[in-house]
Design a protein around this motif. Structure first.
Motif, PDB file in Angstrom:
ATOM      1  N   GLU A   1       0.858  -1.347   0.234  1.00 37.26           N
ATOM      2  CA  GLU A   1       0.215  -0.088  -0.213  1.00 37.26           C
ATOM      3  C   GLU A   1       0.832   1.313  -0.105  1.00 37.26           C
ATOM      4  N   ALA A   2       1.961   1.313   0.878  1.00 44.50           N
ATOM      5  CA  ALA A   2       2.713   2.278   0.891  1.00 44.50           C
ATOM      6  C   ALA A   2       3.442   2.761  -0.376  1.00 44.50           C
ATOM      7  N   ALA A   3       3.995   1.558  -0.961  1.00 36.26           N
ATOM      8  CA  ALA A   3       4.717   1.393  -2.484  1.00 36.26           C
ATOM      9  C   ALA A   3       3.660   2.158  -3.432  1.00 36.26           C
ATOM     10  N   ASP A   4       2.315   1.740  -3.448  1.00 34.73           N
ATOM     11  CA  ASP A   4       1.417   2.320  -4.103  1.00 34.73           C
ATOM     12  C   ASP A   4       1.155   3.820  -4.023  1.00 34.73           C
ATOM     13  N   VAL A   5       1.023   4.136  -2.715  1.00 39.71           N
ATOM     14  CA  VAL A   5       0.560   5.749  -2.616  1.00 39.71           C
ATOM     15  C   VAL A   5       1.897   6.592  -2.746  1.00 39.71           C
ATOM     16  N   LEU A   6       3.036   6.160  -2.410  1.00 37.86           N
ATOM     17  CA  LEU A   6       4.142   7.045  -2.360  1.00 37.86           C
ATOM     18  C   LEU A   6       4.761   7.179  -3.809  1.00 37.86           C
ATOM     19  N   LEU A   7       4.834   5.778  -4.559  1.00 40.20           N
ATOM     20  CA  LEU A   7       5.427   5.690  -5.832  1.00 40.20           C
ATOM     21  C   LEU A   7       4.605   6.315  -6.904  1.00 40.20           C
ATOM     22  N   SER A   8       3.179   6.113  -6.546  1.00 39.73           N
ATOM     23  CA  SER A   8       2.510   6.794  -7.688  1.00 39.73           C
ATOM     24  C   SER A   8       2.717   8.444  -7.538  1.00 39.73           C
ATOM     25  N   LEU A   9       2.491   8.930  -6.464  1.00 39.51           N
ATOM     26  CA  LEU A   9       2.733  10.455  -6.145  1.00 39.51           C
ATOM     27  C   LEU A   9       4.213  10.854  -6.773  1.00 39.51           C
ATOM     28  N   LEU A  10       5.170  10.093  -6.500  1.00 40.83           N
ATOM     29  CA  LEU A  10       6.581  10.558  -7.121  1.00 40.83           C
ATOM     30  C   LEU A  10       6.783  10.578  -8.429  1.00 40.83           C
ATOM     31  N   ASN A  11       6.076   9.223  -9.089  1.00 43.27           N
ATOM     32  CA  ASN A  11       6.105   9.139 -10.460  1.00 43.27           C
ATOM     33  C   ASN A  11       5.268  10.254 -11.083  1.00 43.27           C
ATOM     34  N   ASP A  12       4.261  10.820 -10.416  1.00 34.80           N
ATOM     35  CA  ASP A  12       3.362  11.988 -11.105  1.00 34.80           C
ATOM     36  C   ASP A  12       4.206  13.238 -11.141  1.00 34.80           C
ATOM     37  N   LYS A  13       4.990  13.394 -10.371  1.00 36.27           N
ATOM     38  CA  LYS A  13       5.713  14.731  -9.791  1.00 36.27           C
ATOM     39  C   LYS A  13       6.920  14.746 -11.052  1.00 36.27           C
ATOM     40  N   ILE A  14       7.620  13.567 -11.073  1.00 33.97           N
ATOM     41  CA  ILE A  14       8.548  13.136 -12.015  1.00 33.97           C
ATOM     42  C   ILE A  14       8.135  13.378 -13.443  1.00 33.97           C
ATOM     43  N   LYS A  15       6.974  13.015 -13.846  1.00 31.75           N
ATOM     44  CA  LYS A  15       6.260  13.265 -15.076  1.00 31.75           C
ATOM     45  C   LYS A  15       5.999  14.715 -15.339  1.00 31.75           C
ATOM     46  N   PHE A  16       5.289  15.303 -14.321  1.00 28.55           N
ATOM     47  CA  PHE A  16       5.072  16.729 -14.151  1.00 28.55           C
ATOM     48  C   PHE A  16       6.389  17.665 -14.825  1.00 28.55           C
ATOM     49  N   HIS A  17       7.492  17.408 -14.100  1.00 25.96           N
ATOM     50  CA  HIS A  17       8.770  18.078 -14.313  1.00 25.96           C
ATOM     51  C   HIS A  17       9.245  17.728 -15.596  1.00 25.96           C
ATOM     52  N   THR A  18       9.159  16.416 -16.220  1.00 19.61           N
ATOM     53  CA  THR A  18       9.738  15.868 -17.268  1.00 19.61           C
ATOM     54  C   THR A  18       9.032  16.756 -18.481  1.00 19.61           C
ATOM     55  N   VAL A  19       7.632  16.800 -18.446  1.00 12.37           N
ATOM     56  CA  VAL A  19       6.809  17.549 -19.491  1.00 12.37           C
ATOM     57  C   VAL A  19       7.100  19.066 -19.403  1.00 12.37           C
TER      58      VAL A  19
ATOM     59  N   ASN B   1      13.232  28.088 -24.758  1.00 17.23           N
ATOM     60  CA  ASN B   1      13.600  28.697 -23.726  1.00 17.23           C
ATOM     61  C   ASN B   1      14.844  28.347 -23.052  1.00 17.23           C
ATOM     62  N   ASP B   2      15.772  29.193 -22.992  1.00 16.79           N
ATOM     63  CA  ASP B   2      16.942  28.825 -22.276  1.00 16.79           C
ATOM     64  C   ASP B   2      17.196  28.795 -20.810  1.00 16.79           C
ATOM     65  N   SER B   3      16.214  29.486 -20.344  1.00 19.18           N
ATOM     66  CA  SER B   3      16.265  29.589 -18.842  1.00 19.18           C
ATOM     67  C   SER B   3      16.050  28.220 -17.998  1.00 19.18           C
ATOM     68  N   ASP B   4      17.039  28.311 -16.993  1.00 18.41           N
ATOM     69  CA  ASP B   4      16.829  27.125 -16.174  1.00 18.41           C
ATOM     70  C   ASP B   4      15.837  27.034 -15.019  1.00 18.41           C
ATOM     71  N   ASN B   5      14.798  26.181 -15.472  1.00 18.01           N
ATOM     72  CA  ASN B   5      13.492  26.363 -14.571  1.00 18.01           C
ATOM     73  C   ASN B   5      13.832  25.394 -13.145  1.00 18.01           C
ATOM     74  N   GLY B   6      14.890  24.741 -13.133  1.00 17.87           N
ATOM     75  CA  GLY B   6      15.077  23.786 -11.952  1.00 17.87           C
ATOM     76  C   GLY B   6      14.575  22.687 -12.171  1.00 17.87           C
ATOM     77  N   SER B   7      13.632  22.222 -13.267  1.00 10.34           N
ATOM     78  CA  SER B   7      12.935  20.847 -13.515  1.00 10.34           C
ATOM     79  C   SER B   7      13.957  19.959 -13.436  1.00 10.34           C
ATOM     80  N   ALA B   8      15.032  19.851 -13.870  1.00  8.58           N
ATOM     81  CA  ALA B   8      16.282  18.905 -14.147  1.00  8.58           C
ATOM     82  C   ALA B   8      16.770  18.327 -12.929  1.00  8.58           C
ATOM     83  N   VAL B   9      17.007  19.514 -11.912  1.00 11.72           N
ATOM     84  CA  VAL B   9      17.372  19.285 -10.559  1.00 11.72           C
ATOM     85  C   VAL B   9      16.359  18.613  -9.664  1.00 11.72           C
ATOM     86  N   ARG B  10      15.095  19.194  -9.873  1.00  7.75           N
ATOM     87  CA  ARG B  10      13.756  18.335  -9.066  1.00  7.75           C
ATOM     88  C   ARG B  10      13.590  17.287  -9.674  1.00  7.75           C
ATOM     89  N   ILE B  11      13.785  16.798 -10.840  1.00  2.00           N
ATOM     90  CA  ILE B  11      13.538  15.360 -11.297  1.00  2.00           C
ATOM     91  C   ILE B  11      14.780  14.509 -10.543  1.00  2.00           C
TER      92      ILE B  11
END
Length: 94
Positions: free
Chosen positions: A16-34, A44-54
């Motif tokens: 259950e913990a894996a399902d809840v936490l990994l789903s949330l983390l995967n969604d955040k990774i997908k958000f920053h990747t997009v 846009n050459d500006s560094d938005n920090g997404s790479a660091v956040r990923i």
């Protein structure tokens, strides 16, 4: 305005913990990747920090996976308490 909301609270089996936490983390990774890809497409050459956040999110994901495996091996549950603090702030003009 400041608001605190209980996001996750309780005891979870490793699965259950894996399902809840990994789903949330995967969604955040997908958000920053997009977000990162959209900035590249717009030239846009500006560094938005997404790479660091990923990178940080992937590290967190690895640690969660380790904790889930450890809990499973030891026959334990994971107690998770997570709150979200939400603040209304003026829009940035950048």
């Amino acid at each position: 305005m400041n608001e605190n909301i209980t996001f996750i609270e309780g005891r979870f089996s490793p699965a259950e913990a894996a399902d809840v936490l990994l789903s949330l983390l995967n969604d955040k990774i997908k958000f920053h990747t997009v977000k990162s890809l959209n900035l590249r497409e717009a030239d846009n050459d500006s560094d938005n920090g997404s790479a660091v956040r990923i990178t940080r999110l992937r590290q967190a994901k690895k640690r969660v996976e380790e904790l889930v495996v450890l809990a499973h091996k030891k026959g334990m549950e994971l107690k998770i308490d997570s709150n979200i603090e939400i603040n209304l702030v003026p829009r940035s003009t950048a």
